[in-house]
Design a protein around this motif. Structure first.
Motif, PDB file in Angstrom:
ATOM      1  N   LYS A  56       0.817  -1.213   0.000  1.00 58.30           N
ATOM      2  CA  LYS A  56       0.000   0.000   0.000  1.00 58.30           C
ATOM      3  C   LYS A  56       0.856   1.272   0.000  1.00 58.30           C
ATOM      4  O   LYS A  56       0.323   2.369  -0.122  1.00 58.30           O
ATOM      5  CB  LYS A  56      -0.924   0.014   1.221  1.00 58.30           C
ATOM      6  N   MET A  57       2.185   1.113   0.172  1.00 58.44           N
ATOM      7  CA  MET A  57       3.076   2.264   0.243  1.00 58.44           C
ATOM      8  C   MET A  57       3.672   2.565  -1.123  1.00 58.44           C
ATOM      9  O   MET A  57       3.770   1.685  -1.979  1.00 58.44           O
ATOM     10  CB  MET A  57       4.201   1.999   1.249  1.00 58.44           C
ATOM     11  N   ASN A  58       4.120   3.815  -1.292  1.00 53.15           N
ATOM     12  CA  ASN A  58       4.767   4.165  -2.549  1.00 53.15           C
ATOM     13  C   ASN A  58       6.222   3.691  -2.556  1.00 53.15           C
ATOM     14  O   ASN A  58       6.730   3.177  -1.567  1.00 53.15           O
ATOM     15  CB  ASN A  58       4.674   5.676  -2.813  1.00 53.15           C
ATOM     16  N   ALA A  59       6.904   3.874  -3.694  1.00 50.89           N
ATOM     17  CA  ALA A  59       8.265   3.366  -3.867  1.00 50.89           C
ATOM     18  C   ALA A  59       9.231   3.974  -2.853  1.00 50.89           C
ATOM     19  O   ALA A  59      10.145   3.291  -2.356  1.00 50.89           O
ATOM     20  CB  ALA A  59       8.755   3.643  -5.290  1.00 50.89           C
ATOM     21  N   PHE A  60       9.040   5.250  -2.517  1.00 53.42           N
ATOM     22  CA  PHE A  60       9.932   5.916  -1.569  1.00 53.42           C
ATOM     23  C   PHE A  60       9.898   5.235  -0.207  1.00 53.42           C
ATOM     24  O   PHE A  60      10.944   4.934   0.376  1.00 53.42           O
ATOM     25  CB  PHE A  60       9.538   7.392  -1.434  1.00 53.42           C
ATOM     26  N   TRP A  61       8.686   4.955   0.291  1.00 54.11           N
ATOM     27  CA  TRP A  61       8.576   4.353   1.622  1.00 54.11           C
ATOM     28  C   TRP A  61       8.967   2.883   1.615  1.00 54.11           C
ATOM     29  O   TRP A  61       9.386   2.339   2.632  1.00 54.11           O
ATOM     30  CB  TRP A  61       7.161   4.550   2.166  1.00 54.11           C
ATOM     31  N   GLN A  62       8.854   2.243   0.477  1.00 51.26           N
ATOM     32  CA  GLN A  62       9.372   0.878   0.376  1.00 51.26           C
ATOM     33  C   GLN A  62      10.890   0.879   0.510  1.00 51.26           C
ATOM     34  O   GLN A  62      11.471  -0.007   1.137  1.00 51.26           O
ATOM     35  CB  GLN A  62       8.949   0.251  -0.956  1.00 51.26           C
ATOM     36  N   LYS A  63      11.542   1.912  -0.080  1.00 48.09           N
ATOM     37  CA  LYS A  63      12.998   2.030   0.073  1.00 48.09           C
ATOM     38  C   LYS A  63      13.377   2.351   1.520  1.00 48.09           C
ATOM     39  O   LYS A  63      14.379   1.861   2.036  1.00 48.09           O
ATOM     40  CB  LYS A  63      13.526   3.116  -0.869  1.00 48.09           C
ATOM     41  N   ILE A  64      12.583   3.203   2.164  1.00 51.09           N
ATOM     42  CA  ILE A  64      12.828   3.523   3.572  1.00 51.09           C
ATOM     43  C   ILE A  64      12.740   2.255   4.421  1.00 51.09           C
ATOM     44  O   ILE A  64      13.549   2.025   5.334  1.00 51.09           O
ATOM     45  CB  ILE A  64      11.810   4.571   4.079  1.00 51.09           C
ATOM     46  N   PHE A  65      11.767   1.406   4.106  1.00 43.33           N
ATOM     47  CA  PHE A  65      11.599   0.142   4.827  1.00 43.33           C
ATOM     48  C   PHE A  65      12.829  -0.742   4.675  1.00 43.33           C
ATOM     49  O   PHE A  65      13.218  -1.456   5.602  1.00 43.33           O
ATOM     50  CB  PHE A  65      10.356  -0.577   4.299  1.00 43.33           C
ATOM     51  N   LEU A  66      13.456  -0.693   3.494  1.00 43.06           N
ATOM     52  CA  LEU A  66      14.623  -1.536   3.236  1.00 43.06           C
ATOM     53  C   LEU A  66      15.928  -0.916   3.722  1.00 43.06           C
ATOM     54  O   LEU A  66      16.948  -1.606   3.781  1.00 43.06           O
ATOM     55  CB  LEU A  66      14.734  -1.829   1.741  1.00 43.06           C
ATOM     56  N   THR A  67      15.931   0.370   4.054  1.00 39.21           N
ATOM     57  CA  THR A  67      17.161   1.017   4.499  1.00 39.21           C
ATOM     58  C   THR A  67      17.087   1.358   5.986  1.00 39.21           C
ATOM     59  O   THR A  67      17.688   0.678   6.814  1.00 39.21           O
ATOM     60  CB  THR A  67      17.429   2.280   3.664  1.00 39.21           C
ATOM     61  N   VAL A  68      16.318   2.389   6.306  1.00 39.46           N
ATOM     62  CA  VAL A  68      16.167   2.787   7.716  1.00 39.46           C
ATOM     63  C   VAL A  68      15.534   1.655   8.520  1.00 39.46           C
ATOM     64  O   VAL A  68      15.941   1.379   9.656  1.00 39.46           O
ATOM     65  CB  VAL A  68      15.300   4.061   7.818  1.00 39.46           C
ATOM     66  N   GLY A  69      14.544   0.985   7.909  1.00 43.98           N
ATOM     67  CA  GLY A  69      13.883  -0.124   8.601  1.00 43.98           C
ATOM     68  C   GLY A  69      14.831  -1.242   8.942  1.00 43.98           C
ATOM     69  O   GLY A  69      14.735  -1.857  10.008  1.00 43.98           O
ATOM     70  N   VAL A  70      15.762  -1.529   8.043  1.00 42.09           N
ATOM     71  CA  VAL A  70      16.748  -2.581   8.301  1.00 42.09           C
ATOM     72  C   VAL A  70      17.667  -2.185   9.451  1.00 42.09           C
ATOM     73  O   VAL A  70      18.010  -3.009  10.312  1.00 42.09           O
ATOM     74  CB  VAL A  70      17.568  -2.871   7.025  1.00 42.09           C
ATOM     75  N   LEU A  71      18.083  -0.911   9.478  1.00 39.45           N
ATOM     76  CA  LEU A  71      18.942  -0.445  10.573  1.00 39.45           C
ATOM     77  C   LEU A  71      18.235  -0.608  11.915  1.00 39.45           C
ATOM     78  O   LEU A  71      18.835  -1.030  12.904  1.00 39.45           O
ATOM     79  CB  LEU A  71      19.322   1.022  10.350  1.00 39.45           C
ATOM     80  N   ILE A  72      16.940  -0.269  11.936  1.00 41.47           N
ATOM     81  CA  ILE A  72      16.161  -0.429  13.167  1.00 41.47           C
ATOM     82  C   ILE A  72      16.056  -1.897  13.538  1.00 41.47           C
ATOM     83  O   ILE A  72      16.231  -2.282  14.697  1.00 41.47           O
ATOM     84  CB  ILE A  72      14.759   0.185  13.002  1.00 41.47           C
TER      85      ILE A  72
END
Length: 382
Positions: A56-72
């Protein structure tokens, strides 16, 4: 497609295994590899549920999930979280907790074991609420209809899932928590601790889930307007892209995903102590596993797997419910992490097989309908 989605996971795997060899030799290499497999097997259901939200998220937030989300996920839950547990339970400073984790691994493991009832209660209640809200919702597509149909009718009662969750928490606090495990094999009464932690998990779910639900409702309203615009665009020969979450809506969905991932990772972090009590090896192994879970989530979204196999999301939520129950049971009884992982894998495999059967049945029905139409045309002389 495969390399693009899993490229970072492959790279992190290579770096993590090399780091393990330098840190502790080939024995450390083997431990990190086992922990990686453990994390992936325990968190496959997490990937399926995450995919349902991430699409349901756009491409930007999918990238955030894979970058910042991974760090978290890697540094927060797999490295910092165990240290925070020790610091709170032992009432010591974070620096002392890190020193304990690095230099007195046995004592560190004992303190994490002592904190397990509160962890299990918090995570168990959070996951239980996810399952209950799913199972009580009236859905167009139902997997186990003999269960889901009557429960959907019961779900019309307001706050039913909260009431059931609180009843489960009360029962757990006065049964399992009354004889919770303490290091050294002793049993202690942790009813109050379990109650407080469970209520905290429930509150966390209601706050984060409530905000996510609010923005989902906003998205649905926007989608209705967008659907009308798409119909108008179709009439004029133009195409429009589907609406996806962005801005505040995507932020709260991202926050919901991170809390969900944290709850899923409890069993992986605790289960890892059955293999090693070295915090460095634990972070490397579970971190590699977390990368694959995230890559798998994105793969499911991009391949449209959840749309093709409609029961997968059901199977994942049943796995969540099973994991919630197992977490609460582990307050008193020890359950091997292999059992925890297999329960989730089997439920998802069952839902996948059911989806395949459904697709074949629909294809056969469409084939018969097409054949019937052909016969009708021939008999009418067309």
């Amino acid at each position: 497609m495969l390399l693009k989605t899993f490229g970072w996971s492959f790279a992190v795997t290579a770096l993590g295994l090399v780091a393990a060899v330098f840190y502790g030799g080939w024995e450390a290499f083997g431990i990190v590899a086992i922990l990686s497999v453990l994390e992936i097997s325990l968190s496959f259901d997490n990937a399926v549920v995450n995919a349902g939200i991430l699409k349901k998220m756009n491409a930007f937030w999918q990238k955030i999930f894979l970058t910042v989300g991974v760090l978290i996920a890697v540094f927060g839950m797999r490295l910092v979280f165990p240290v925070v547990i020790v610091a709170i339970s032992a009432k010591i400073g974070p620096i002392d907790a890190v020193d304990l984790a690095l230099n007195d691994k046995d004592q560190y493991q004992q303190l994490v074991t002592d904190a397990h009832p509160s962890i299990a209660a918090f995570g168990g209640m959070f996951l239980l609420m996810i399952f209950l809200d799913f199972i009580f919702e009236d859905r167009d597509i139902q997997w186990l209809r003999w269960i889901e149909r009557p429960l959907a009718k019961l779900g019309k009662v307001d706050m039913l899932s909260v009431c059931i969750a609180l009843i489960v928490l009360l029962i757990s606090s006065f049964t399992f928590a009354a004889h919770a495990h303490q290091h050294g094999g002793a049993h202690v009464d942790k009813a109050q601790t379990v109650l407080i932690s469970g209520i905290a998990g429930l509150i966390t779910y209601m706050i984060v889930g409530g905000l996510s639900g609010y923005f989902e409702d906003k998205l649905e309203e926007e989608e209705e307007r967008e659907h009308e615009a798409e119909e108008a665009a179709a009439r004029s020969g133009k195409q429009r892209s589907p609406v996806v979450l962005a801005g505040q809506a995507a932020f709260f969905m991202f926050l919901y995903l991170e809390v969900l991932d944290a709850s899923f990772s409890f069993d992986g972090v605790i289960g890892a102590f059955a293999i090693t009590n070295d915090i460095v090896l634990m972070a490397l192994g579970l971190g590699i596993g977390a990368m694959y879970v995230r890559s798998l989530t994105v793969y499911l979204v991009r391949q449209g797997t959840l749309d093709d196999y409609v029961y997968l999301e059901h199977g994942a939520h049943y796995a969540i419910g099973a994991l919630a129950v197992l977490l609460l049971v582990t307050i008193q009884y020890q359950i091997h992490e292999v059992i925890t992982g297999l329960v989730g894998v089997l439920l998802i495999a069952w839902s996948f097989w059911s989806s395949v059967r459904r697709n074949k049945a629909l294809a056969a029905a469409e084939g018969k309908a097409a054949a019937s139409d052909d016969k009708t045309e021939v008999s009418s002389g067309v």
